[in-house]
Design an enzyme around this catalytic site. Structure first.
Site, short mmCIF file in Angstrom:
data_model
loop_
_atom_site.label_atom_id
_atom_site.label_comp_id
_atom_site.label_asym_id
_atom_site.label_seq_id
_atom_site.Cartn_x
_atom_site.Cartn_y
_atom_site.Cartn_z
N GLU A 60 9.82 -6.55 1.75
CA GLU A 60 8.47 -6.50 2.30
C GLU A 60 7.61 -7.55 1.62
OE1 GLU A 60 6.35 -2.79 2.15
OE2 GLU A 60 8.01 -1.60 2.90
N LYS A 76 -2.62 4.93 9.47
CA LYS A 76 -2.21 4.89 8.07
C LYS A 76 -3.42 5.18 7.18
CE LYS A 76 0.78 2.13 5.09
NZ LYS A 76 1.49 0.83 4.95
N GLU A 78 -4.91 -1.30 4.70
CA GLU A 78 -3.64 -0.61 4.90
C GLU A 78 -3.27 -0.52 6.38
OE1 GLU A 78 -1.38 0.47 2.73
OE2 GLU A 78 -2.57 -0.38 1.11
N GLU A 123 -1.07 -0.47 11.92
CA GLU A 123 -0.83 0.98 11.91
C GLU A 123 -2.18 1.71 11.83
OE1 GLU A 123 3.06 1.78 9.47
OE2 GLU A 123 1.98 0.14 8.50
#
Length: 400
Positions: free
Chosen positions: A188, A245, A251, A242
């Site tokens: 990642e 999240k 985030e 997302e």
């Protein structure tokens, strides 16, 4: 790459039958039509609040046994992903060391990886290093845009970006434990395109800059200062934003795409495109007005080493400066190095970093292609007019 979540580690570590059944139901029906190459067992377990670390290696061993039963253990490798928090120290890179509190599970895991030729998987985020310590980490350094170099005082190695420094810290941590054959895979990395009021660096421009420079850096197989030319596999996080999240605004905004499949920003996956840096960084954008040549002050040994690197790990096509080829004359080190330096410079966005070569490269703003032919004798880096109507100038072949 298929992941086993932390919540399944207990079942997988306790009973071989659970690993066998999972492989039979979740992997074999889709293989080899789906190119599955890795199974990751656990996600950043050192950050997990449920103390799952002790379960990782037993679960990895059971999954490996299940793979051996069906003859896939050499085609599908088993590993586990980690955060950089697995290190207790990462700067300078040569002082990289694993956190001793994780030794009880790290040592058997590293032995497992070495024995089975599996990579050490790491999640790297220079963004967080900059966000949490902007006084110690410059934005340019985090974005691969720094024109200056950070020197490791123990090794003398020069670092122009945080990504390489973090990778090398891991290599040195592995070497300190005598694990020299384990390669590193970045599972990642990325940059958020939006953040809260306290996350001013989370912008589309910075995200585009980081990921574009990252792709260029990886595709060129330039490696790191401690491991020059070392091939590195990297996964960009993440594909989609997302929206559910938890945590800070950033985030929810690491994606390359919105949920409706439209792009958050343009990203060139070829590693050849220019980065739009209108609002980010201080790098030099390639606009056709600068070139990179060999410094007249560089020693022959330094120039030769830089030339060898450019034509090797730097992926420059140096065939034109071989004997009897169009750009071989004049046959001297400065001319050949200038050809290679500028080829690399132009291929890598014409940034300041791309003309470093350990201080042996010099940027010029005078186009060698427009220089009159009678000046050739005074400019050794402007190569003679070769036959068949081709003019050689700093890695460029032009019709004349």
């Amino acid at each position: 790459m298929v992941g086993v979540p932390n919540s399944d580690l207990l079942a997988f570590s306790q009973f071989q039958s659970n690993a066998d059944s999972w492989l039979k139901n979740s992997i074999l029906p889709y293989y080899p039509a789906t190119k599955i190459t890795y199974i990751t067992v656990g996600l950043e377990v050192t950050e997990s609040p449920d103390n799952a670390s002790a379960l990782v290696v037993p679960a990895m061993q059971n999954i490996l046994t299940a793979l051996k039963k069906v003859g896939l253990h050499k085609r599908i490798k088993v590993s586990s992903t980690h955060s950089l928090g697995v290190l207790s120290r990462s700067f300078p890179p040569s002082a990289g060391a694993f956190n001793s509190s994780h030794a009880y599970f790290l040592k058997p895991m590293l032995e497992f990886l070495a024995e089975n030729q599996s990579p050490f998987m790491i999640d790297l985020y220079p963004y967080y290093a900059y966000r949490d310590s902007p006084n110690n980490v410059s934005l340019d350094y985090a974005l691969f845009e720094s024109s200056s170099e950070v020197i490791d005082p123990n090794t003398g190695l020069l670092y122009t970006n945080m990504f390489d420094a973090q990778i090398d810290a891991l290599y040195f941590a592995l070497m300190a434990l005598n694990f020299r054959t384990i390669r590193i895979m970045v599972t990642e990395t990325g940059w958020p395109s939006k953040g809260s009021s306290k996350e001013k660096a989370a912008t589309p421009d910075n995200a585009q800059t980081y990921n574009t420079n990252l792709i260029r850096h990886v595709i060129n197989d330039s490696g790191t200062p401690a491991k020059p030319g070392e091939e590195l596999d990297v996964y960009i996080f993440s594909l989609f934003n997302e929206n559910r999240k938890p945590g800070m605004e950033s985030e929810r905004n690491w994606g390359l795409f919105y949920p409706d499949q439209t792009s958050v920003y343009n990203l060139d996956f070829t590693g050849k495109g220019a980065v739009d840096m209108t609002n980010s960084g201080n790098g030099t954008k390639s606009n056709g007005t600068t070139w990179c040549i060999a410094s007249s002050k560089a020693s022959e040994s330094d120039l030769q080493n830089a030339l060898d690197w450019a034509c090797g790990s730097g992926n420059v096509d140096c065939s034109a400066i071989q004997p009897s080829q169009p750009c071989f004359e004049p046959d001297n080190l400065v001319s050949h190095a200038s050809f290679a330096f500028n080829s690399y410079y132009q291929q890598n966005g014409a940034s300041d970093v791309a003309c470093s070569f350990g201080g042996n490269g010099v940027k010029v703003d005078k186009d060698p292609r427009s220089t009159k032919l009678q000046q050739v004798t005074r400019l050794p880096w402007l190569i003679r007019l070769p036959p068949r109507g081709l003019k050689c100038a700093h890695g460029l072949l032009l019709s004349v």
